[in-house]
Design a protein around this motif. Sequence first.
Motif, PDB file in Angstrom:
ATOM      1  N   GLN A 129      12.194  -1.558  -0.028  1.00 52.54           N
ATOM      2  CA  GLN A 129      11.417  -2.063   1.106  1.00 52.54           C
ATOM      3  C   GLN A 129      11.753  -1.336   2.402  1.00 52.54           C
ATOM      4  O   GLN A 129      10.975  -1.380   3.348  1.00 52.54           O
ATOM      5  N   ILE A 130      12.915  -0.681   2.435  1.00 52.02           N
ATOM      6  CA  ILE A 130      13.262   0.127   3.610  1.00 52.02           C
ATOM      7  C   ILE A 130      13.210   1.615   3.269  1.00 52.02           C
ATOM      8  O   ILE A 130      13.792   2.445   3.951  1.00 52.02           O
ATOM      9  N   GLY A 131      12.496   1.934   2.184  1.00 54.04           N
ATOM     10  CA  GLY A 131      12.231   3.331   1.835  1.00 54.04           C
ATOM     11  C   GLY A 131      13.319   4.012   1.039  1.00 54.04           C
ATOM     12  O   GLY A 131      13.300   5.230   0.884  1.00 54.04           O
ATOM     13  N   ILE A 132      14.279   3.252   0.505  1.00 51.01           N
ATOM     14  CA  ILE A 132      15.374   3.829  -0.275  1.00 51.01           C
ATOM     15  C   ILE A 132      15.196   3.396  -1.728  1.00 51.01           C
ATOM     16  O   ILE A 132      15.292   2.215  -2.049  1.00 51.01           O
ATOM     17  N   LEU A 133      14.928   4.355  -2.597  1.00 49.86           N
ATOM     18  CA  LEU A 133      14.571   4.043  -3.981  1.00 49.86           C
ATOM     19  C   LEU A 133      15.811   3.945  -4.865  1.00 49.86           C
ATOM     20  O   LEU A 133      15.964   4.664  -5.853  1.00 49.86           O
ATOM     21  N   GLY A 147       0.819  -1.205   0.000  1.00 49.57           N
ATOM     22  CA  GLY A 147       0.000   0.000   0.000  1.00 49.57           C
ATOM     23  C   GLY A 147       0.856   1.259   0.000  1.00 49.57           C
ATOM     24  O   GLY A 147       0.413   2.310  -0.451  1.00 49.57           O
ATOM     25  N   ASP A 148       2.091   1.155   0.487  1.00 45.22           N
ATOM     26  CA  ASP A 148       3.005   2.301   0.465  1.00 45.22           C
ATOM     27  C   ASP A 148       3.427   2.530  -0.986  1.00 45.22           C
ATOM     28  O   ASP A 148       3.926   1.613  -1.648  1.00 45.22           O
ATOM     29  N   LYS A 149       3.235   3.729  -1.486  1.00 46.53           N
ATOM     30  CA  LYS A 149       3.501   4.046  -2.886  1.00 46.53           C
ATOM     31  C   LYS A 149       4.966   3.829  -3.290  1.00 46.53           C
ATOM     32  O   LYS A 149       5.260   3.566  -4.446  1.00 46.53           O
ATOM     33  N   ARG A 150       5.880   3.935  -2.339  1.00 48.82           N
ATOM     34  CA  ARG A 150       7.298   3.739  -2.659  1.00 48.82           C
ATOM     35  C   ARG A 150       7.578   2.319  -3.151  1.00 48.82           C
ATOM     36  O   ARG A 150       8.513   2.100  -3.925  1.00 48.82           O
ATOM     37  N   ASP A 206      22.296  -1.159   6.348  1.00 50.27           N
ATOM     38  CA  ASP A 206      20.909  -1.095   6.832  1.00 50.27           C
ATOM     39  C   ASP A 206      20.089  -2.276   6.325  1.00 50.27           C
ATOM     40  O   ASP A 206      19.251  -2.825   7.058  1.00 50.27           O
ATOM     41  N   LEU A 207      20.321  -2.697   5.074  1.00 53.94           N
ATOM     42  CA  LEU A 207      19.633  -3.878   4.545  1.00 53.94           C
ATOM     43  C   LEU A 207      19.996  -5.110   5.375  1.00 53.94           C
ATOM     44  O   LEU A 207      19.124  -5.894   5.756  1.00 53.94           O
TER      45      LEU A 207
END
Length: 159
Positions: free
Chosen positions: A51-55, A10-13, A34-35
């Motif tokens: 998945q951790i907000g880093i595109l 559901g998170d657009k990222r 971080d991964l």
Amino acid sequence: MAVREILQYGDKRLSTICEPIKEINKDVLDIIQDLKDTLYDGTGIGLAAPQIGILKRVILIDLRSGGEPIILINPEIVEASGSECDYEGCLSYIGYEGEVVRPTKVVVEGLNEKGERIAYTAKELLARAFCHEIDHLDGILYMSRAESMYEVVEEDEEE
């Protein structure tokens, strides 16, 4: 570095195509750490940077079988063969599994942490993991490829 929150369905990222990494620097090495921290805090076998907000185009796979974890920057599937339908789950969609058709063998190329070009020939579960994590980099979640989905229900243990 840090255990990050894993973004949920559901998170657009999670549906965003990630940018390639142009230079391996401290920021990229921090993403990799971080991964690792995030994956090893849980039970999954793979994690992608979005998945951790880093595109950015970075994946980590560790089948937890005693081998070294695989870190790939800007990974690409350059060859795929075979076909198998099997169950998949995702740390970004907890509590569900789906039956997904994936290649049984893939050749994946990318860069390692040192910026060296590297290739993996992967079969079965590792091939599936590569396909799943690289899909994340292209904004594709496994549910869109699933032939069927199931809610995972824990069975009560009888005493």
